[in-house]
Design a protein around this motif. Structure first.
Motif, PDB file in Angstrom:
ATOM      1  N   LYS B   4      22.103  61.369  68.076  1.00 24.91           N
ATOM      2  CA  LYS B   4      22.009  61.046  66.654  1.00 24.91           C
ATOM      3  C   LYS B   4      21.883  62.322  65.807  1.00 24.91           C
ATOM      4  O   LYS B   4      21.486  63.370  66.303  1.00 24.91           O
ATOM      5  CB  LYS B   4      20.857  60.077  66.435  1.00 24.91           C
ATOM      6  N   ARG B   5      22.284  62.204  64.583  1.00 24.11           N
ATOM      7  CA  ARG B   5      22.267  63.324  63.651  1.00 24.11           C
ATOM      8  C   ARG B   5      20.818  63.719  63.349  1.00 24.11           C
ATOM      9  O   ARG B   5      20.026  62.839  62.951  1.00 24.11           O
ATOM     10  CB  ARG B   5      22.988  62.911  62.373  1.00 24.11           C
ATOM     11  N   ILE B   6      20.492  64.980  63.551  1.00 26.50           N
ATOM     12  CA  ILE B   6      19.124  65.426  63.295  1.00 26.50           C
ATOM     13  C   ILE B   6      19.142  66.662  62.402  1.00 26.50           C
ATOM     14  O   ILE B   6      20.138  67.364  62.325  1.00 26.50           O
ATOM     15  CB  ILE B   6      18.369  65.759  64.614  1.00 26.50           C
ATOM     16  N   GLY B   7      18.020  66.905  61.747  1.00 25.37           N
ATOM     17  CA  GLY B   7      17.896  68.100  60.913  1.00 25.37           C
ATOM     18  C   GLY B   7      17.407  69.262  61.755  1.00 25.37           C
ATOM     19  O   GLY B   7      16.468  69.130  62.529  1.00 25.37           O
ATOM     20  N   MET B   8      18.074  70.406  61.626  1.00 24.74           N
ATOM     21  CA  MET B   8      17.724  71.537  62.484  1.00 24.74           C
ATOM     22  C   MET B   8      18.244  72.829  61.870  1.00 24.74           C
ATOM     23  O   MET B   8      19.317  72.852  61.266  1.00 24.74           O
ATOM     24  CB  MET B   8      18.369  71.301  63.851  1.00 24.74           C
ATOM     25  N   GLU B   9      17.490  73.905  62.053  1.00 20.32           N
ATOM     26  CA  GLU B   9      17.969  75.207  61.603  1.00 20.32           C
ATOM     27  C   GLU B   9      19.148  75.646  62.480  1.00 20.32           C
ATOM     28  O   GLU B   9      19.157  75.384  63.691  1.00 20.32           O
ATOM     29  CB  GLU B   9      16.829  76.222  61.722  1.00 20.32           C
ATOM     30  N   GLY B  10      20.101  76.325  61.888  1.00 19.17           N
ATOM     31  CA  GLY B  10      21.294  76.772  62.625  1.00 19.17           C
ATOM     32  C   GLY B  10      20.946  77.567  63.871  1.00 19.17           C
ATOM     33  O   GLY B  10      21.538  77.372  64.944  1.00 19.17           O
ATOM     34  N   SER B  11      19.976  78.481  63.743  1.00 21.43           N
ATOM     35  CA  SER B  11      19.564  79.292  64.895  1.00 21.43           C
ATOM     36  C   SER B  11      19.068  78.411  66.039  1.00 21.43           C
ATOM     37  O   SER B  11      19.345  78.674  67.212  1.00 21.43           O
ATOM     38  CB  SER B  11      18.444  80.249  64.497  1.00 21.43           C
ATOM     39  N   TRP B 133      36.841  91.661  72.782  1.00 18.31           N
ATOM     40  CA  TRP B 133      36.199  90.363  73.005  1.00 18.31           C
ATOM     41  C   TRP B 133      37.006  89.270  72.298  1.00 18.31           C
ATOM     42  O   TRP B 133      37.691  89.525  71.302  1.00 18.31           O
ATOM     43  CB  TRP B 133      34.783  90.337  72.412  1.00 18.31           C
ATOM     44  N   ILE B 134      36.872  88.040  72.772  1.00 17.01           N
ATOM     45  CA  ILE B 134      37.329  86.881  72.003  1.00 17.01           C
ATOM     46  C   ILE B 134      36.340  86.729  70.848  1.00 17.01           C
ATOM     47  O   ILE B 134      35.132  86.870  71.055  1.00 17.01           O
ATOM     48  CB  ILE B 134      37.341  85.612  72.887  1.00 17.01           C
ATOM     49  N   GLN B 135      36.843  86.498  69.630  1.00 18.54           N
ATOM     50  CA  GLN B 135      35.941  86.383  68.473  1.00 18.54           C
ATOM     51  C   GLN B 135      36.299  85.155  67.647  1.00 18.54           C
ATOM     52  O   GLN B 135      37.443  84.978  67.244  1.00 18.54           O
ATOM     53  CB  GLN B 135      36.005  87.647  67.616  1.00 18.54           C
ATOM     54  N   ILE B 136      35.277  84.340  67.412  1.00 16.36           N
ATOM     55  CA  ILE B 136      35.445  83.056  66.757  1.00 16.36           C
ATOM     56  C   ILE B 136      34.454  82.979  65.597  1.00 16.36           C
ATOM     57  O   ILE B 136      33.318  83.453  65.723  1.00 16.36           O
ATOM     58  CB  ILE B 136      35.165  81.921  67.782  1.00 16.36           C
ATOM     59  N   PHE B 137      34.879  82.414  64.486  1.00 15.65           N
ATOM     60  CA  PHE B 137      33.990  82.272  63.330  1.00 15.65           C
ATOM     61  C   PHE B 137      33.576  80.812  63.131  1.00 15.65           C
ATOM     62  O   PHE B 137      34.427  79.918  63.144  1.00 15.65           O
ATOM     63  CB  PHE B 137      34.677  82.782  62.059  1.00 15.65           C
ATOM     64  N   ALA B 138      32.274  80.600  62.947  1.00 13.13           N
ATOM     65  CA  ALA B 138      31.755  79.265  62.649  1.00 13.13           C
ATOM     66  C   ALA B 138      31.382  79.202  61.168  1.00 13.13           C
ATOM     67  O   ALA B 138      31.090  80.232  60.553  1.00 13.13           O
ATOM     68  CB  ALA B 138      30.536  78.973  63.511  1.00 13.13           C
ATOM     69  N   GLU B 139      31.393  77.984  60.616  1.00 10.13           N
ATOM     70  CA  GLU B 139      31.125  77.825  59.178  1.00 10.13           C
ATOM     71  C   GLU B 139      29.844  77.053  58.878  1.00 10.13           C
ATOM     72  O   GLU B 139      29.416  76.980  57.733  1.00 10.13           O
ATOM     73  CB  GLU B 139      32.312  77.090  58.519  1.00 10.13           C
ATOM     74  N   ASN B 140      29.288  76.405  59.885  1.00  4.94           N
ATOM     75  CA  ASN B 140      28.040  75.661  59.692  1.00  4.94           C
ATOM     76  C   ASN B 140      27.329  75.514  61.032  1.00  4.94           C
ATOM     77  O   ASN B 140      27.845  75.956  62.072  1.00  4.94           O
ATOM     78  CB  ASN B 140      28.315  74.287  59.050  1.00  4.94           C
ATOM     79  N   ALA B 141      26.155  74.908  61.011  1.00  6.72           N
ATOM     80  CA  ALA B 141      25.329  74.828  62.221  1.00  6.72           C
ATOM     81  C   ALA B 141      26.003  73.991  63.305  1.00  6.72           C
ATOM     82  O   ALA B 141      25.934  74.325  64.497  1.00  6.72           O
ATOM     83  CB  ALA B 141      23.962  74.239  61.870  1.00  6.72           C
ATOM     84  N   PHE B 171      21.623  84.011  57.654  1.00  2.00           N
ATOM     85  CA  PHE B 171      20.892  83.178  56.685  1.00  2.00           C
ATOM     86  C   PHE B 171      21.643  81.904  56.340  1.00  2.00           C
ATOM     87  O   PHE B 171      21.100  80.815  56.472  1.00  2.00           O
ATOM     88  CB  PHE B 171      20.543  83.951  55.405  1.00  2.00           C
ATOM     89  N   TYR B 172      22.928  82.022  55.915  1.00  2.10           N
ATOM     90  CA  TYR B 172      23.643  80.818  55.455  1.00  2.10           C
ATOM     91  C   TYR B 172      23.896  79.853  56.602  1.00  2.10           C
ATOM     92  O   TYR B 172      24.131  78.669  56.387  1.00  2.10           O
ATOM     93  CB  TYR B 172      24.950  81.202  54.734  1.00  2.10           C
ATOM     94  N   ILE B 173      23.854  80.366  57.850  1.00  2.95           N
ATOM     95  CA  ILE B 173      23.863  79.467  59.005  1.00  2.95           C
ATOM     96  C   ILE B 173      22.571  79.653  59.802  1.00  2.95           C
ATOM     97  O   ILE B 173      21.895  78.689  60.126  1.00  2.95           O
ATOM     98  CB  ILE B 173      25.109  79.692  59.900  1.00  2.95           C
ATOM     99  N   SER B 174      22.214  80.904  60.046  1.00  2.00           N
ATOM    100  CA  SER B 174      21.079  81.157  60.946  1.00  2.00           C
ATOM    101  C   SER B 174      19.762  80.568  60.420  1.00  2.00           C
ATOM    102  O   SER B 174      18.946  80.089  61.194  1.00  2.00           O
ATOM    103  CB  SER B 174      20.911  82.661  61.166  1.00  2.00           C
ATOM    104  N   HIS B 175      19.545  80.622  59.127  1.00  3.00           N
ATOM    105  CA  HIS B 175      18.259  80.200  58.565  1.00  3.00           C
ATOM    106  C   HIS B 175      18.369  78.936  57.715  1.00  3.00           C
ATOM    107  O   HIS B 175      17.485  78.644  56.914  1.00  3.00           O
ATOM    108  CB  HIS B 175      17.656  81.329  57.713  1.00  3.00           C
TER     109      HIS B 175
END
Lengths: 295, 391
Positions: B4-11, B133-141, B171-175
């Motif tokens: 189920k969908r839960i609230g959580m910090e990205g980190s 390295w393989i490098q991938i960008f994420a946009e949200n948690a 911050f915008y994802i990690s925090h």
């Protein structure tokens, strides 16, 4: 002398520690001192004392030198160590009419059969001259004298300043070595057809990129022993069993790990890997080990 | 099957992914804004929730060096860093990829000093662009969670064996606390089999790793590395497809947002792409033919997918969050290189902004797109502009 357009290319064959790099550098400095253009550079690598090394010179009267690449088709090859002719193709790419300058104890008649081409051969017993004049068998400056004798690449006097600069107090011995070699070098014209080079200096074969394992891992453990570094040596350790007390100090100090005990308990070096560094002889407290020159 | 969908910090979502991946070794040094990831992992290990070797080290250089060792003996290995820490690792990054060790790392993107800045931009990511390295960008948690899990599967594929970075904006994802759907352990176990390095360091069966590469062999090793990195895209596509089936989250090397009828495309990377989506929504509602594309995959560079994504556009506005000081902005110069050989290609306008944590609002992106269209109309395509600078 009329100024030449031509760039003379020289390839030096020596062993790490014999001073081939120094020879080539002194030659270039002397040529530049004369107003010529010249360069000297070694084949850069991990070579250690005793390993075959290559050094290159280019000299021209009036053409600036631009080529920054190894000499493949030399006009002159200089061989500091006679043993090298058996383990590497020293005349590979040597031009017709080119010059071979070699350090050997042999006379021209005894060594000329080793070379097959329309070349000029210059021989000198540089090791003996160096021992007499400098006191050590380092033949680089001696071979410069032989080179100048065999070719008109520079004037012998032009080496005086660079030698002084490089060797300081030891310049005289090196200068004497140079002059004696200039006098004692024997020269002969060889005949024969220059063969197309059948091998280059790279005698090993290397894998294609597709054959490499991920990360270039080498899965075969201990395959360094396939690399027989024993042919780097110019001297071998000989044990005197009268003096040897079988203490094993030589075994402990051998940096190559090539000394073992035979069935009688005496120590001996594995000739395939012994590089002739002489550490065993230096460490032996009963002075049972002598370093003997290789033939 | 997601939970189920839960609230959580990205980190913490990333730490959950690491736990679910049953990572066996972690070597890390704390640095803002990455610290929460490894702090949470340290807790997991300390309280027995994660059976991993946690190696506290004295620097990021040591962190990556320790990772080389744990990965080389065949342990699934993770680390995280940011900014100065990534730069301190710099030389070891090349060793990891050259040795083809499938380490997974999260970089919480942050600006580089000086002046000292703990805030986000993509300077750190661009400084290690060429590290193999393989490098991938994420946009949200959620993406960070998903892509970190996928990263292990991609990196450890026997035809890939390359270390992999998942970039997340600091911050915008990690925090940021937001909603995340985690996966059940049994689902992850099925998706992510145990890691087996084909030639691990093992005293019982010795191998040589990291030998000298003299001139006759070095070029061959680099060609092999280059081909492996390019070819990894096939595995990346396969893994993302499989992951889409089990989780419902679908990923692609270049992702498009409302581009069907768009003449003008904005190109972004990272979390601010989501803000830009809102600008696109607004502008489209007002009848403007604008759309958004994002580079999800940065290495290997998705040339074909990019060409496909911009094939109908007349104008491409590239938004870099880093400078290549004295040169062209890094993302834009690669976009231009990829499109240059094409006969028909969009005009390109290059902007740099949001450096060192400066934000860009929904209205800001709208202004940026309008600014880009104006520049194109005036034919001002010859140089890039740093936006939002006080004169």
């Amino acid at each position: 002398m009329e100024k030449r357009d031509k760039i003379i290319e020289i390839r030096w064959h020596g062993r790490g520690g014999q001073g081939a790099v120094t020879s080539a550098e002194l030659l270039a400095l002397a040529a530049i001192e004369e107003g010529k253009f010249a360069q000297a550079f070694p084949s850069f690598g991990p070579e250690r004392r005793g390993a075959p090394v290559l050094v290159f010179n280019r000299v021209s009267d009036k053409t600036p030198i631009r080529a920054r690449v190894s000499v493949i088709n030399p006009d002159i090859v200089v061989i500091l160590d006679p043993g090298l002719i058996y383990i590497t193709d020293v005349t590979a790419g040597l031009k017709e009419g080119g010059v071979i300058v070699i350090n050997t104890t042999k006379a021209v008649v005894d060594i000329k059969s080793e070379f097959n081409g329309s070349w000029k051969l210059a021989v000198v017993n540089a090791t003996s001259i160096a021992r007499d004049t400098i006191g050590v068998p380092i033949v680089n400056t001696t071979m410069l004298g032989a080179l100048v004798k065999a070719t008109d690449i520079i004037e012998l006097e032009s080496l005086a300043e660079p030698l002084k600069e490089r060797f300081g107090a030891r310049a005289k011995g090196n200068s004497d070595a140079c002059h004696r070699a200039y006098k004692e070098t024997e020269i002969a014209e060889l005949s024969g057809v220059v063969k197309k080079p059948t091998k280059t200096f790279e005698t090993e074969t290397f894998p294609s990129w597709q054959e490499l394992l991920p990360g270039s891992v080498i899965p075969e453990a201990g395959n360094a022993k396939q690399y027989r570094t024993g042919d780097w040596k110019s001297e071998s350790p000989i044990w005197d069993h009268q003096k040897c007390i079988k203490c094993g100090i030589c075994y402990l100090f051998c940096p190559e790990g090539c000394i073992g005990q035979n069935k009688d308990g005496y120590f001996e070096a594995n000739p395939y890997y012994c590089k002739g560094c002489g550490i065993c002889a230096r460490e032996c407290w009963t002075e049972a080990i002598k370093m003997v020159e290789e033939e | 099957m997601t939970t189920k969908r839960i609230g959580m910090e990205g980190s913490f979502a990333i730490a959950e992914a690491i736990k679910l991946a049953r990572v066996e070794a972690i070597a890390a040094y704390p640095i803002t804004p990455q610290t929460h990831i490894v702090e949470r992992l340290a807790e997991f290990v300390a309280n027995g929730e994660l059976d991993a070797e946690y190696i506290p080290v004295e620097s990021e250089h040591s962190a990556m060096s320790a990772c080389l060792g744990t990965s080389a003996v065949g342990a699934r290995t993770f680390t995280a860093t940011a900014s100065q820490g990534l730069e301190l690792m710099h030389e070891v990054l090349y060793v990891a990829s050259g040795l083809r060790l499938p380490i997974v790392m999260t970089v919480a993107n942050r600006a580089l000093s000086a002046p000292l800045s703990i805030w986000t931009d993509h300077s750190d990511a661009m400084a290690i662009r060429d590290c193999g390295w393989i490098q991938i960008f994420a946009e949200n948690a959620q993406q960070a969670f998903d892509l970190v899990l996928c990263a292990f599967r991609i990196a450890e594929d026997l035809t890939v064996l390359l270390p992999t970075i998942v970039h997340i904006d600091g911050f915008y994802i990690s925090h940021t606390i937001e909603s995340v759907e985690l996966l059940e352990q049994k689902v992850v176990d099925k998706f992510l089999p145990e890691y087996r390095h084909p030639y691990p360091l093992n005293p019982d069966k010795p191998v040589t790793m990291g030998a000298f590469g003299p001139p006759p062999i070095y070029t061959e090793t680099k060609k092999a590395h280059e081909v492996a990195l390019r070819d990894s895209k096939k595995v990346i596509l396969k893994v993302w497809q499989e992951f889409g089936k089990l989780s419902g989250s679908h990923y692609a090397p270049v992702e498009s947002y409302k581009t069907e009828d768009a003449d003008v495309l904005l190109l972004c990377m990272g979390s601010f792409s989501e803000t830009a989506m809102m600008s696109i929504d607004k502008m489209q509602a007002e009848g403007q033919k604008v759309g958004l594309i994002r580079l999800r995959l940065w290495r290997p560079f998705p040339t074909e997918e990019l060409r496909q994504a911009v094939s109908k556009a007349q104008l491409l506005i590239v938004f870099d969050r880093a400078l290549s000081l004295g040169g062209a902005p890094p993302v834009c110069s690669e976009i231009q290189a990829a499109l240059y050989p094409l006969k028909t290609k969009p005009k390109i306008v290059s902007f740099v902004g949001s450096l060192g944590g400066r934000e860009i609002s929904i209205q800001g992106f709208e202004e940026l797109i309008n600014n880009g269209m104006n520049r194109a109309k005036r034919g001002k395509l010859d140089e890039f502009e740093i936006i939002g600078v006080r004169e």
